[in-house]
Design an enzyme around this catalytic site. Sequence first.
Site, short mmCIF file in Angstrom:
data_model
loop_
_atom_site.label_atom_id
_atom_site.label_comp_id
_atom_site.label_asym_id
_atom_site.label_seq_id
_atom_site.Cartn_x
_atom_site.Cartn_y
_atom_site.Cartn_z
N THR A 1 10.34 -92.85 45.08
CA THR A 1 9.28 -93.92 45.64
C THR A 1 9.07 -95.01 44.48
O THR A 1 8.10 -95.51 44.73
CB THR A 1 8.04 -93.22 45.77
OG1 THR A 1 7.63 -92.36 44.48
CG2 THR A 1 7.96 -92.02 46.79
N SER A 2 10.25 -95.28 43.70
CA SER A 2 9.84 -96.37 42.89
C SER A 2 10.55 -97.54 43.46
O SER A 2 9.82 -98.46 43.92
CB SER A 2 10.84 -95.95 41.57
OG SER A 2 11.95 -95.81 41.65
N ARG A 3 11.68 -97.99 43.21
CA ARG A 3 12.27 -99.10 43.69
C ARG A 3 13.78 -98.75 44.10
O ARG A 3 14.56 -97.86 43.58
CB ARG A 3 12.31 -100.26 42.78
CG ARG A 3 11.20 -100.91 42.48
CD ARG A 3 10.69 -101.76 43.65
NE ARG A 3 9.40 -102.51 43.35
CZ ARG A 3 8.23 -102.05 43.64
NH1 ARG A 3 8.11 -100.99 44.06
NH2 ARG A 3 6.97 -102.70 43.45
N GLU B 1 15.89 -102.99 51.44
CA GLU B 1 14.95 -103.12 52.38
C GLU B 1 14.29 -104.42 52.53
O GLU B 1 13.44 -104.25 53.68
CB GLU B 1 13.78 -102.21 51.55
CG GLU B 1 12.96 -102.82 50.33
CD GLU B 1 11.90 -101.92 49.97
OE1 GLU B 1 12.13 -100.77 49.44
OE2 GLU B 1 10.69 -102.52 49.66
N HIS C 1 8.54 -97.83 52.66
CA HIS C 1 7.62 -98.61 51.33
C HIS C 1 6.12 -98.43 51.78
O HIS C 1 5.63 -99.17 51.74
CB HIS C 1 8.05 -99.89 51.03
CG HIS C 1 7.92 -100.24 49.72
ND1 HIS C 1 8.60 -101.09 48.88
CD2 HIS C 1 6.67 -99.73 48.96
CE1 HIS C 1 8.24 -101.03 47.74
NE2 HIS C 1 7.09 -100.40 47.59
#
Length: 337
Positions: free
Chosen positions: A232-234, A263, A295
């Site tokens: 869930t970071s980048r 994304e 996201h």
Amino acid sequence: MRIAVFSTQRYDRDFLAGANARFGHELAFFDFRLSAQTVETAHGFAAVCVFVNDRLDAETVQRLARGGTRLIALRCAGFNNVDLKAAAACGLTVVRVPAYSPQSVAEFTLGLILCLRRQLHRAYARVRNGNFSLDGLLGRDLNGSTVGIVGTGRIGTALAQLLTGFGVKLLAADPVVSSQCLELGVRYVPFEALLEQADVVSLHCPLTPQTHHLLGTAAFARMRRGGMLVNTSRGAVVDARALIAALKSRQLGAVALDVYEQEGDLFFTDLSNEVIEDDVFERLLTFPNALITAHQGFFTERALDEIARTTLANISAFEQGTVSGNEIKAEHGLAAV
Ligand code: NAI
């Protein structure tokens, strides 16, 4: 202050316009992203307000400065999409929202872990389809397992706190040790040892040149066979092609992604009537043990309210010549990657 606000969805406009009653800025909303292709739109605006997938590379930043922009206000925590050195060279100030609700992302991460562990994503679809068989839905207890947190900043620490209630062994890898995590019983180990020992690896570090593709072929090979990865970071912290190979070889048992390297071409848009051309992403969608969200970790009422208020306060502070404390300096050294 006149602000060009890019990448806005209806909810951004609602929260920003609502919070702006207290600040009185002049907001112009644009639904498209800021990039070298769209930068002319910002001409004459003293500030631009951007989000995670706006692309502020050196060219865009230089053209912003030439057009009279003096402030880049990020309405997010991560700033990997801004060339900070170029911004400093052009005399542009960059501000962000460092902490709006770390709990929102931590709770979402925990939800992803539990969902995958018990196959809730597949159970939901099955029952709606009249299929009440349990075959293939065998779960695994989280209790008694080892969870490795990569990056124990605000979100990683909030996740560690939530996980203390689950009876798990907590490991962490971070060059900076959090005293709060130590108090929670988290044990710091080198990144490689974390990969080898954890049943679940959860990523909470920023995207920098050092963390780009941190989870690649070598890292997947080091992980416990059948382990779980949560990102869930980048997106670009994970090499998506290596991820597919690890899933195909069964080395990786399950993956949850809230972010994806490419994304920017997909997320925050309804593409349900379109042909998606990204074959890597489409392949990821085919795995039964891959859970992908667009996201969404930050997306709670509290977080949006906090983001809107902090963003506008940052802009007011800049306008009044004061320091908000949310400025990002070029010495962070994180050119856009
Ligand atoms: P933070 O700055 O509080 O913590 C980041 C931590 O990562 C720091 O402790 C830092 O020392 C550590 N770190 C840096 N390089 C590392 C490495 N190579 N290995 C291990 N640890 C490393 O940031 P915060 O607020 O916890 O957010 C983390 C990331 O989460 C953000 O950078 C952003 O990319 C992402 N994020 C995602 C959201 C979503 O909606 N999915 C929402 C908000 C943030």
